[in-house]
Design a protein around this motif. Sequence first.
Motif, PDB file in Angstrom:
ATOM      1  N   ASP A  79       0.801  -1.226   0.000  1.00 49.49           N
ATOM      2  CA  ASP A  79       0.000   0.000   0.000  1.00 49.49           C
ATOM      3  C   ASP A  79       0.833   1.276   0.000  1.00 49.49           C
ATOM      4  O   ASP A  79       0.282   2.374   0.129  1.00 49.49           O
ATOM      5  CB  ASP A  79      -0.945  -0.001   1.206  1.00 49.49           C
ATOM      6  CG  ASP A  79      -1.956  -1.138   1.118  1.00 49.49           C
ATOM      7  OD1 ASP A  79      -2.374  -1.474  -0.002  1.00 49.49           O
ATOM      8  OD2 ASP A  79      -2.319  -1.693   2.174  1.00 49.49           O
ATOM      9  N   VAL A  80       2.161   1.152  -0.133  1.00 50.97           N
ATOM     10  CA  VAL A  80       3.010   2.342  -0.177  1.00 50.97           C
ATOM     11  C   VAL A  80       2.762   3.072  -1.498  1.00 50.97           C
ATOM     12  O   VAL A  80       2.881   2.468  -2.571  1.00 50.97           O
ATOM     13  CB  VAL A  80       4.510   1.962  -0.055  1.00 50.97           C
ATOM     14  CG1 VAL A  80       5.392   3.190  -0.286  1.00 50.97           C
ATOM     15  CG2 VAL A  80       4.806   1.323   1.293  1.00 50.97           C
ATOM     16  N   PRO A  81       2.402   4.355  -1.443  1.00 50.02           N
ATOM     17  CA  PRO A  81       2.199   5.089  -2.703  1.00 50.02           C
ATOM     18  C   PRO A  81       3.510   5.182  -3.490  1.00 50.02           C
ATOM     19  O   PRO A  81       4.556   5.490  -2.928  1.00 50.02           O
ATOM     20  CB  PRO A  81       1.751   6.482  -2.244  1.00 50.02           C
ATOM     21  CG  PRO A  81       1.330   6.327  -0.821  1.00 50.02           C
ATOM     22  CD  PRO A  81       2.115   5.185  -0.273  1.00 50.02           C
ATOM     23  N   GLN A 100       1.554  -1.660 -13.614  1.00 50.54           N
ATOM     24  CA  GLN A 100       2.530  -2.357 -12.758  1.00 50.54           C
ATOM     25  C   GLN A 100       2.266  -2.098 -11.282  1.00 50.54           C
ATOM     26  O   GLN A 100       2.799  -2.785 -10.434  1.00 50.54           O
ATOM     27  CB  GLN A 100       3.958  -1.921 -13.088  1.00 50.54           C
ATOM     28  CG  GLN A 100       4.475  -2.416 -14.403  1.00 50.54           C
ATOM     29  CD  GLN A 100       5.033  -3.827 -14.332  1.00 50.54           C
ATOM     30  OE1 GLN A 100       4.881  -4.543 -13.352  1.00 50.54           O
ATOM     31  NE2 GLN A 100       5.687  -4.230 -15.389  1.00 50.54           N
ATOM     32  N   GLY A 101       1.488  -1.046 -10.975  1.00 50.12           N
ATOM     33  CA  GLY A 101       1.184  -0.768  -9.576  1.00 50.12           C
ATOM     34  C   GLY A 101       1.560   0.617  -9.095  1.00 50.12           C
ATOM     35  O   GLY A 101       1.419   0.925  -7.918  1.00 50.12           O
ATOM     36  N   ALA A 102       2.039   1.486 -10.007  1.00 50.36           N
ATOM     37  CA  ALA A 102       2.328   2.864  -9.599  1.00 50.36           C
ATOM     38  C   ALA A 102       1.011   3.580  -9.304  1.00 50.36           C
ATOM     39  O   ALA A 102      -0.015   3.282  -9.900  1.00 50.36           O
ATOM     40  CB  ALA A 102       3.094   3.594 -10.697  1.00 50.36           C
ATOM     41  N   ASN A 103       1.055   4.521  -8.367  1.00 53.50           N
ATOM     42  CA  ASN A 103      -0.136   5.279  -8.006  1.00 53.50           C
ATOM     43  C   ASN A 103      -0.285   6.568  -8.810  1.00 53.50           C
ATOM     44  O   ASN A 103      -1.380   7.095  -8.946  1.00 53.50           O
ATOM     45  CB  ASN A 103      -0.098   5.661  -6.522  1.00 53.50           C
ATOM     46  CG  ASN A 103      -0.075   4.442  -5.639  1.00 53.50           C
ATOM     47  OD1 ASN A 103       0.978   3.869  -5.401  1.00 53.50           O
ATOM     48  ND2 ASN A 103      -1.223   4.025  -5.167  1.00 53.50           N
ATOM     49  N   ASP A 104       0.846   7.081  -9.307  1.00 53.74           N
ATOM     50  CA  ASP A 104       0.808   8.358 -10.008  1.00 53.74           C
ATOM     51  C   ASP A 104       2.011   8.421 -10.938  1.00 53.74           C
ATOM     52  O   ASP A 104       2.928   7.597 -10.847  1.00 53.74           O
ATOM     53  CB  ASP A 104       0.846   9.509  -8.994  1.00 53.74           C
ATOM     54  CG  ASP A 104       0.228  10.801  -9.528  1.00 53.74           C
ATOM     55  OD1 ASP A 104      -0.027  10.899 -10.743  1.00 53.74           O
ATOM     56  OD2 ASP A 104       0.016  11.714  -8.709  1.00 53.74           O
ATOM     57  N   TYR A 105       2.012   9.432 -11.802  1.00 49.69           N
ATOM     58  CA  TYR A 105       3.029   9.541 -12.840  1.00 49.69           C
ATOM     59  C   TYR A 105       3.288  11.017 -13.080  1.00 49.69           C
ATOM     60  O   TYR A 105       2.372  11.742 -13.458  1.00 49.69           O
ATOM     61  CB  TYR A 105       2.477   8.878 -14.108  1.00 49.69           C
ATOM     62  CG  TYR A 105       3.501   8.483 -15.129  1.00 49.69           C
ATOM     63  CD1 TYR A 105       3.983   7.182 -15.173  1.00 49.69           C
ATOM     64  CD2 TYR A 105       3.967   9.401 -16.061  1.00 49.69           C
ATOM     65  CE1 TYR A 105       4.906   6.798 -16.136  1.00 49.69           C
ATOM     66  CE2 TYR A 105       4.893   9.029 -17.021  1.00 49.69           C
ATOM     67  CZ  TYR A 105       5.354   7.723 -17.053  1.00 49.69           C
ATOM     68  OH  TYR A 105       6.264   7.339 -17.997  1.00 49.69           O
ATOM     69  N   VAL A 106       4.502  11.476 -12.819  1.00 52.09           N
ATOM     70  CA  VAL A 106       4.880  12.873 -13.017  1.00 52.09           C
ATOM     71  C   VAL A 106       5.958  12.920 -14.091  1.00 52.09           C
ATOM     72  O   VAL A 106       6.962  12.214 -14.002  1.00 52.09           O
ATOM     73  CB  VAL A 106       5.399  13.505 -11.707  1.00 52.09           C
ATOM     74  CG1 VAL A 106       5.856  14.941 -11.935  1.00 52.09           C
ATOM     75  CG2 VAL A 106       4.328  13.444 -10.618  1.00 52.09           C
ATOM     76  N   LEU A 116       5.000  18.489  -5.035  1.00 48.14           N
ATOM     77  CA  LEU A 116       4.679  18.503  -3.602  1.00 48.14           C
ATOM     78  C   LEU A 116       3.183  18.295  -3.375  1.00 48.14           C
ATOM     79  O   LEU A 116       2.790  17.596  -2.428  1.00 48.14           O
ATOM     80  CB  LEU A 116       5.137  19.814  -2.960  1.00 48.14           C
ATOM     81  CG  LEU A 116       6.648  19.969  -2.805  1.00 48.14           C
ATOM     82  CD1 LEU A 116       6.995  21.384  -2.372  1.00 48.14           C
ATOM     83  CD2 LEU A 116       7.205  18.949  -1.813  1.00 48.14           C
ATOM     84  N   ALA A 117       2.341  18.864  -4.226  1.00 47.63           N
ATOM     85  CA  ALA A 117       0.896  18.668  -4.094  1.00 47.63           C
ATOM     86  C   ALA A 117       0.531  17.205  -4.296  1.00 47.63           C
ATOM     87  O   ALA A 117      -0.302  16.649  -3.571  1.00 47.63           O
ATOM     88  CB  ALA A 117       0.147  19.556  -5.098  1.00 47.63           C
ATOM     89  N   ARG A 118       1.175  16.561  -5.259  1.00 49.32           N
ATOM     90  CA  ARG A 118       0.908  15.135  -5.492  1.00 49.32           C
ATOM     91  C   ARG A 118       1.403  14.294  -4.316  1.00 49.32           C
ATOM     92  O   ARG A 118       0.731  13.342  -3.901  1.00 49.32           O
ATOM     93  CB  ARG A 118       1.550  14.682  -6.799  1.00 49.32           C
ATOM     94  CG  ARG A 118       0.863  15.246  -8.030  1.00 49.32           C
ATOM     95  CD  ARG A 118       1.608  14.870  -9.293  1.00 49.32           C
ATOM     96  NE  ARG A 118       1.027  15.472 -10.467  1.00 49.32           N
ATOM     97  CZ  ARG A 118       0.134  14.872 -11.254  1.00 49.32           C
ATOM     98  NH1 ARG A 118      -0.297  13.662 -10.967  1.00 49.32           N
ATOM     99  NH2 ARG A 118      -0.315  15.488 -12.319  1.00 49.32           N
ATOM    100  N   VAL A 119       2.569  14.634  -3.778  1.00 46.06           N
ATOM    101  CA  VAL A 119       3.090  13.930  -2.604  1.00 46.06           C
ATOM    102  C   VAL A 119       2.108  14.060  -1.440  1.00 46.06           C
ATOM    103  O   VAL A 119       1.730  13.075  -0.812  1.00 46.06           O
ATOM    104  CB  VAL A 119       4.502  14.459  -2.220  1.00 46.06           C
ATOM    105  CG1 VAL A 119       4.912  13.998  -0.826  1.00 46.06           C
ATOM    106  CG2 VAL A 119       5.532  14.022  -3.258  1.00 46.06           C
TER     107      VAL A 119
END
Length: 127
Positions: A79-81, A100-106, A116-119
Amino acid sequence: MSDTSILIIEDDEHIGQILTFILQRQGYQTTLAADGLAARKAIDSATAPPSLVLLDVMLPYIDGFELVHIIRQREGWQDVPVVMLTAKHTEKDIVRALDQGANDYVVKPFQPNELLARVRRHLREPA
């Protein structure tokens, strides 16, 4: 917030330093792994999972796609982002990272305030 730890996996020394600086300035604890092997060692030797992982895609030795898989297989890390940070911005790459399981993509180059907002969003912290 000092117990909030972020594992940064980034092979570009300059970007790694920038990420470390902006995150530490916000009060986060950071660990920097400079390539895929160092990242694998950090993941395997961690006594506890980080609060979040910032992960470059194109890395020496083990790429970011494989590292997402390793992270998701590790006990307690499911569950680690994971926020992928990369210059690769084709739809195919984004879909592969998310599948693959990533939560977001920058996409690089990134804007520090957006990152920082995404974090914060993934850590469920107030803005």
